[in-house]
Design a protein around this motif. Structure first.
Motif, PDB file in Angstrom:
ATOM      1  N   SER A  97       0.836  -1.209   0.000  1.00 41.68           N
ATOM      2  CA  SER A  97       0.000   0.000   0.000  1.00 41.68           C
ATOM      3  C   SER A  97       0.870   1.259   0.000  1.00 41.68           C
ATOM      4  O   SER A  97       0.631   2.211  -0.742  1.00 41.68           O
ATOM      5  CB  SER A  97      -0.908  -0.025   1.230  1.00 41.68           C
ATOM      6  N   PHE A 142       2.583   1.657  -3.310  1.00 39.89           N
ATOM      7  CA  PHE A 142       1.614   2.156  -4.308  1.00 39.89           C
ATOM      8  C   PHE A 142       1.500   3.678  -4.170  1.00 39.89           C
ATOM      9  O   PHE A 142       1.561   4.409  -5.161  1.00 39.89           O
ATOM     10  CB  PHE A 142       0.250   1.491  -4.046  1.00 39.89           C
ATOM     11  N   ASP A 143       1.369   4.142  -2.937  1.00 36.62           N
ATOM     12  CA  ASP A 143       1.232   5.590  -2.695  1.00 36.62           C
ATOM     13  C   ASP A 143       2.463   6.354  -3.197  1.00 36.62           C
ATOM     14  O   ASP A 143       2.335   7.406  -3.829  1.00 36.62           O
ATOM     15  CB  ASP A 143       1.061   5.883  -1.194  1.00 36.62           C
ATOM     16  N   ARG A 151       4.700   5.409  -5.468  1.00 35.45           N
ATOM     17  CA  ARG A 151       4.755   5.389  -6.939  1.00 35.45           C
ATOM     18  C   ARG A 151       3.772   6.404  -7.529  1.00 35.45           C
ATOM     19  O   ARG A 151       4.128   7.203  -8.395  1.00 35.45           O
ATOM     20  CB  ARG A 151       4.429   3.978  -7.454  1.00 35.45           C
ATOM     21  N   LEU A 152       2.539   6.338  -7.029  1.00 35.27           N
ATOM     22  CA  LEU A 152       1.501   7.225  -7.571  1.00 35.27           C
ATOM     23  C   LEU A 152       1.900   8.698  -7.422  1.00 35.27           C
ATOM     24  O   LEU A 152       1.818   9.477  -8.375  1.00 35.27           O
ATOM     25  CB  LEU A 152       0.163   6.968  -6.867  1.00 35.27           C
ATOM     26  N   LEU A 201      -2.143  11.485   0.066  1.00 32.71           N
ATOM     27  CA  LEU A 201      -1.377  10.252   0.261  1.00 32.71           C
ATOM     28  C   LEU A 201       0.020  10.482   0.845  1.00 32.71           C
ATOM     29  O   LEU A 201       0.632   9.557   1.369  1.00 32.71           O
ATOM     30  CB  LEU A 201      -1.262   9.491  -1.070  1.00 32.71           C
TER      31      LEU A 201
END
Lengths: 149, 111
Positions: A50, A53-54, A56-57, A129
Protein backbone atom coordinates in the motif's frame (compact mmCIF):
# COMPACT_ATOMS: atom_id res chain seq x y z
CA UNK A 1 17.68 18.63 -28.20
CA UNK A 2 18.28 18.75 -24.49
CA UNK A 3 22.01 18.73 -23.90
CA UNK A 4 22.03 15.65 -21.74
CA UNK A 5 23.62 12.35 -22.38
CA UNK A 6 20.50 10.17 -22.20
CA UNK A 7 22.10 7.16 -20.57
CA UNK A 8 23.84 9.32 -18.01
CA UNK A 9 20.83 11.56 -17.39
CA UNK A 10 18.62 8.60 -16.58
CA UNK A 11 21.11 7.01 -14.25
CA UNK A 12 20.74 7.60 -10.56
CA UNK A 13 23.57 9.53 -9.01
CA UNK A 14 24.30 9.16 -5.34
CA UNK A 15 25.97 11.88 -3.33
CA UNK A 16 28.08 11.38 -0.22
CA UNK A 17 25.07 12.23 1.94
CA UNK A 18 23.00 9.39 0.47
CA UNK A 19 20.93 11.80 -1.58
CA UNK A 20 20.18 10.46 -5.02
CA UNK A 21 19.26 12.50 -8.01
CA UNK A 22 18.22 11.94 -11.57
CA UNK A 23 17.54 14.37 -14.39
CA UNK A 24 15.12 13.50 -17.18
CA UNK A 25 13.98 15.25 -20.35
CA UNK A 26 10.36 16.46 -20.34
CA UNK A 27 8.84 13.34 -21.82
CA UNK A 28 6.12 11.25 -20.19
CA UNK A 29 7.84 8.02 -21.21
CA UNK A 30 10.63 8.66 -18.69
CA UNK A 31 8.29 8.84 -15.67
CA UNK A 32 8.03 5.09 -15.06
CA UNK A 33 11.80 4.68 -15.00
CA UNK A 34 12.13 7.24 -12.20
CA UNK A 35 9.37 5.78 -10.03
CA UNK A 36 10.75 2.25 -10.56
CA UNK A 37 14.21 3.45 -9.53
CA UNK A 38 12.88 4.94 -6.29
CA UNK A 39 10.86 1.82 -5.45
CA UNK A 40 13.88 -0.39 -6.12
CA UNK A 41 16.03 1.81 -3.90
CA UNK A 42 13.41 1.41 -1.14
CA UNK A 43 13.34 -2.41 -1.38
CA UNK A 44 15.62 -2.96 1.68
CA UNK A 45 13.07 -1.02 3.79
CA UNK A 46 10.51 -3.80 3.10
CA UNK A 47 7.57 -1.40 2.91
CA UNK A 48 4.06 -2.78 2.47
CA UNK A 49 2.42 -2.75 -0.97
CA UNK A 50 0.00 0.00 0.00
CA UNK A 51 2.78 2.40 0.91
CA UNK A 52 4.75 1.53 -2.22
CA UNK A 53 1.61 2.16 -4.31
CA UNK A 54 1.23 5.59 -2.69
CA UNK A 55 4.87 6.50 -3.31
CA UNK A 56 4.76 5.39 -6.94
CA UNK A 57 1.50 7.22 -7.57
CA UNK A 58 2.69 10.47 -5.99
CA UNK A 59 6.07 10.44 -7.74
CA UNK A 60 4.37 9.86 -11.09
CA UNK A 61 1.75 12.55 -10.48
CA UNK A 62 4.26 15.27 -9.58
CA UNK A 63 6.52 14.27 -12.47
CA UNK A 64 3.61 14.47 -14.89
CA UNK A 65 2.72 17.93 -13.55
CA UNK A 66 6.34 19.05 -13.88
CA UNK A 67 6.55 17.81 -17.48
CA UNK A 68 3.14 18.85 -18.80
CA UNK A 69 2.31 21.96 -16.74
CA UNK A 70 5.73 23.10 -15.51
CA UNK A 71 7.82 22.55 -18.63
CA UNK A 72 4.85 22.57 -20.99
CA UNK A 73 6.10 19.31 -22.61
CA UNK A 74 9.15 21.14 -23.94
CA UNK A 75 11.71 18.39 -24.55
CA UNK A 76 14.49 20.96 -24.37
CA UNK A 77 13.73 21.42 -20.68
CA UNK A 78 14.52 18.90 -17.99
CA UNK A 79 13.08 17.79 -14.68
CA UNK A 80 15.38 17.18 -11.73
CA UNK A 81 14.34 14.57 -9.15
CA UNK A 82 16.18 14.14 -5.84
CA UNK A 83 15.30 11.75 -3.06
CA UNK A 84 16.76 10.80 0.27
CA UNK A 85 15.90 9.55 3.73
CA UNK A 86 15.62 11.88 6.71
CA UNK A 87 15.30 9.72 9.79
CA UNK A 88 12.20 7.61 9.19
CA UNK A 89 10.95 9.79 6.35
CA UNK A 90 11.35 9.57 2.62
CA UNK A 91 11.80 12.97 1.00
CA UNK A 92 11.36 13.46 -2.74
CA UNK A 93 11.99 16.76 -4.48
CA UNK A 94 10.96 17.45 -8.08
CA UNK A 95 12.00 20.62 -9.85
CA UNK A 96 11.05 21.76 -13.33
CA UNK A 97 12.28 24.72 -15.36
CA UNK A 98 8.90 26.34 -15.82
CA UNK A 99 7.52 29.62 -14.57
CA UNK A 100 5.95 28.03 -11.53
CA UNK A 101 2.64 26.61 -10.47
CA UNK A 102 0.16 27.86 -7.89
CA UNK A 103 -1.18 24.69 -6.26
CA UNK A 104 -3.60 26.85 -4.29
CA UNK A 105 -5.47 27.65 -7.49
CA UNK A 106 -6.26 24.03 -8.35
CA UNK A 107 -10.02 23.66 -7.82
CA UNK A 108 -11.14 21.05 -5.29
CA UNK A 109 -11.96 18.02 -7.51
CA UNK A 110 -14.16 16.46 -4.83
CA UNK A 111 -16.94 19.06 -4.79
CA UNK A 112 -20.01 17.98 -6.73
CA UNK A 113 -19.67 20.42 -9.63
CA UNK A 114 -16.09 19.27 -10.28
CA UNK A 115 -16.59 15.51 -10.01
CA UNK A 116 -17.10 15.10 -13.75
CA UNK A 117 -14.05 17.19 -14.64
CA UNK A 118 -11.02 15.52 -16.16
CA UNK A 119 -8.27 17.26 -14.21
CA UNK A 120 -7.27 18.39 -10.72
CA UNK A 121 -7.14 14.99 -9.03
CA UNK A 122 -3.37 14.51 -9.25
CA UNK A 123 -2.36 17.24 -6.81
CA UNK A 124 -5.31 16.36 -4.57
CA UNK A 125 -4.24 12.70 -4.36
CA UNK A 126 -0.64 13.65 -3.58
CA UNK A 127 -1.80 15.93 -0.74
CA UNK A 128 -3.88 13.09 0.70
CA UNK A 129 -1.38 10.25 0.26
CA UNK A 130 1.82 12.02 1.32
CA UNK A 131 2.42 13.40 4.80
CA UNK A 132 3.67 16.72 3.44
CA UNK A 133 3.58 18.50 0.10
CA UNK A 134 5.47 21.80 0.00
CA UNK A 135 6.24 24.17 -2.88
CA UNK A 136 8.95 26.79 -3.19
CA UNK A 137 7.83 30.40 -3.66
CA UNK A 138 8.17 30.26 -7.43
CA UNK A 139 6.12 27.06 -7.55
CA UNK A 140 8.50 25.08 -9.77
CA UNK A 141 9.86 22.84 -7.02
CA UNK A 142 7.78 20.50 -4.90
CA UNK A 143 8.96 18.54 -1.90
CA UNK A 144 7.06 15.44 -0.77
CA UNK A 145 7.57 13.79 2.60
CA UNK A 146 6.30 10.35 3.53
CA UNK A 147 6.77 8.79 6.95
CA UNK A 148 7.87 5.21 6.49
CA UNK A 149 7.03 3.83 9.95
CA UNK B 1 -2.96 -3.36 -20.96
CA UNK B 2 -5.85 -5.17 -22.65
CA UNK B 3 -9.63 -4.87 -22.66
CA UNK B 4 -11.61 -8.07 -23.20
CA UNK B 5 -15.27 -7.61 -24.04
CA UNK B 6 -18.05 -10.15 -23.61
CA UNK B 7 -21.74 -9.68 -24.30
CA UNK B 8 -23.97 -11.28 -21.65
CA UNK B 9 -27.70 -10.95 -22.47
CA UNK B 10 -28.49 -7.23 -22.55
CA UNK B 11 -25.22 -6.04 -21.08
CA UNK B 12 -21.56 -5.96 -21.97
CA UNK B 13 -18.83 -7.00 -19.55
CA UNK B 14 -15.38 -5.50 -20.10
CA UNK B 15 -12.38 -6.92 -18.28
CA UNK B 16 -9.44 -4.57 -18.17
CA UNK B 17 -6.06 -6.15 -17.51
CA UNK B 18 -2.98 -4.17 -16.50
CA UNK B 19 -2.59 -0.55 -15.49
CA UNK B 20 -4.94 2.36 -16.16
CA UNK B 21 -2.65 5.36 -16.28
CA UNK B 22 -1.32 8.11 -18.49
CA UNK B 23 0.40 5.56 -20.74
CA UNK B 24 -2.59 3.30 -21.31
CA UNK B 25 -5.39 5.89 -21.19
CA UNK B 26 -5.45 6.46 -25.00
CA UNK B 27 -5.86 2.73 -25.70
CA UNK B 28 -8.58 2.36 -23.09
CA UNK B 29 -10.47 5.32 -24.54
CA UNK B 30 -10.19 3.78 -27.99
CA UNK B 31 -11.50 0.39 -26.76
CA UNK B 32 -14.56 2.02 -25.22
CA UNK B 33 -15.20 4.40 -28.13
CA UNK B 34 -16.45 1.42 -30.16
CA UNK B 35 -18.99 0.48 -27.46
CA UNK B 36 -20.05 4.09 -26.98
CA UNK B 37 -20.54 4.68 -30.72
CA UNK B 38 -22.92 1.69 -30.71
CA UNK B 39 -24.72 3.24 -27.72
CA UNK B 40 -24.20 0.12 -25.61
CA UNK B 41 -26.83 0.55 -22.89
CA UNK B 42 -25.19 -1.26 -19.96
CA UNK B 43 -21.51 -1.87 -19.36
CA UNK B 44 -19.94 -3.67 -16.40
CA UNK B 45 -16.22 -3.01 -16.10
CA UNK B 46 -14.43 -5.77 -14.21
CA UNK B 47 -11.22 -4.46 -12.62
CA UNK B 48 -9.95 -7.71 -11.05
CA UNK B 49 -6.78 -7.61 -13.11
CA UNK B 50 -6.11 -3.90 -12.75
CA UNK B 51 -3.08 -3.35 -10.56
CA UNK B 52 -2.58 0.41 -10.78
CA UNK B 53 -4.64 3.51 -11.51
CA UNK B 54 -3.42 7.12 -11.55
CA UNK B 55 -5.29 10.41 -11.92
CA UNK B 56 -5.26 10.06 -15.72
CA UNK B 57 -6.82 6.62 -15.32
CA UNK B 58 -9.53 8.02 -13.06
CA UNK B 59 -10.16 10.81 -15.58
CA UNK B 60 -10.44 8.21 -18.37
CA UNK B 61 -13.11 6.28 -16.48
CA UNK B 62 -14.96 9.56 -15.76
CA UNK B 63 -14.88 10.40 -19.47
CA UNK B 64 -16.28 6.98 -20.44
CA UNK B 65 -19.06 7.42 -17.87
CA UNK B 66 -19.81 10.92 -19.14
CA UNK B 67 -19.99 9.74 -22.75
CA UNK B 68 -22.32 6.89 -21.80
CA UNK B 69 -24.61 9.14 -19.79
CA UNK B 70 -24.92 11.44 -22.82
CA UNK B 71 -27.03 8.78 -24.57
CA UNK B 72 -28.65 7.37 -21.43
CA UNK B 73 -26.23 4.46 -20.96
CA UNK B 74 -25.14 3.12 -17.59
CA UNK B 75 -21.85 1.78 -16.32
CA UNK B 76 -20.87 -0.25 -13.27
CA UNK B 77 -17.43 -0.99 -11.87
CA UNK B 78 -16.74 -4.24 -10.03
CA UNK B 79 -14.01 -6.42 -8.50
CA UNK B 80 -11.92 -3.42 -7.58
CA UNK B 81 -8.80 -3.99 -5.46
CA UNK B 82 -8.96 -2.37 -2.04
CA UNK B 83 -6.19 0.10 -2.85
CA UNK B 84 -7.82 1.23 -6.08
CA UNK B 85 -11.18 1.57 -4.34
CA UNK B 86 -9.51 3.84 -1.81
CA UNK B 87 -8.61 6.25 -4.66
CA UNK B 88 -12.31 6.44 -5.57
CA UNK B 89 -13.12 7.15 -1.93
CA UNK B 90 -10.44 9.85 -1.51
CA UNK B 91 -11.49 11.64 -4.71
CA UNK B 92 -15.20 11.15 -3.92
CA UNK B 93 -15.66 9.45 -7.28
CA UNK B 94 -17.54 6.76 -5.37
CA UNK B 95 -20.46 9.23 -5.49
CA UNK B 96 -20.33 9.25 -9.28
CA UNK B 97 -19.83 5.57 -10.07
CA UNK B 98 -21.86 2.50 -9.23
CA UNK B 99 -19.22 0.34 -7.54
CA UNK B 100 -20.26 -3.26 -6.92
CA UNK B 101 -18.23 -5.88 -5.05
CA UNK B 102 -18.25 -8.66 -7.64
CA UNK B 103 -19.19 -9.28 -11.24
CA UNK B 104 -22.02 -11.76 -10.58
CA UNK B 105 -23.77 -9.23 -8.33
CA UNK B 106 -23.08 -6.37 -10.74
CA UNK B 107 -24.79 -8.34 -13.53
CA UNK B 108 -27.70 -9.86 -11.58
CA UNK B 109 -28.76 -6.55 -10.03
CA UNK B 110 -28.24 -4.42 -13.16
CA UNK B 111 -31.85 -3.60 -14.02
Amino acid sequence: MLSLDRSESLMNRQSDTGKRSVKIPSEIRHIRGVSSGILKWLEPRKLDDSRLFDIRLCVEEVLRNAITHGNDNDKELSVQVSYWLEGDSLVIEVEDQGKGFDAGKVPDPTIDKNLMKGSGRGVYLVRKLMDKMEFNDRGNRVRLTKYLK
Amino acid sequence: MSVKTEVKNDLTVCCIEGEIDINTAPDIKKAFEKLISKKTPKIVINLTKVTYVDSSGLATLVEILKNMRAYGGRMRLCNMAHKIKSLFEITKLEKLFEIIADEAEAISTFI
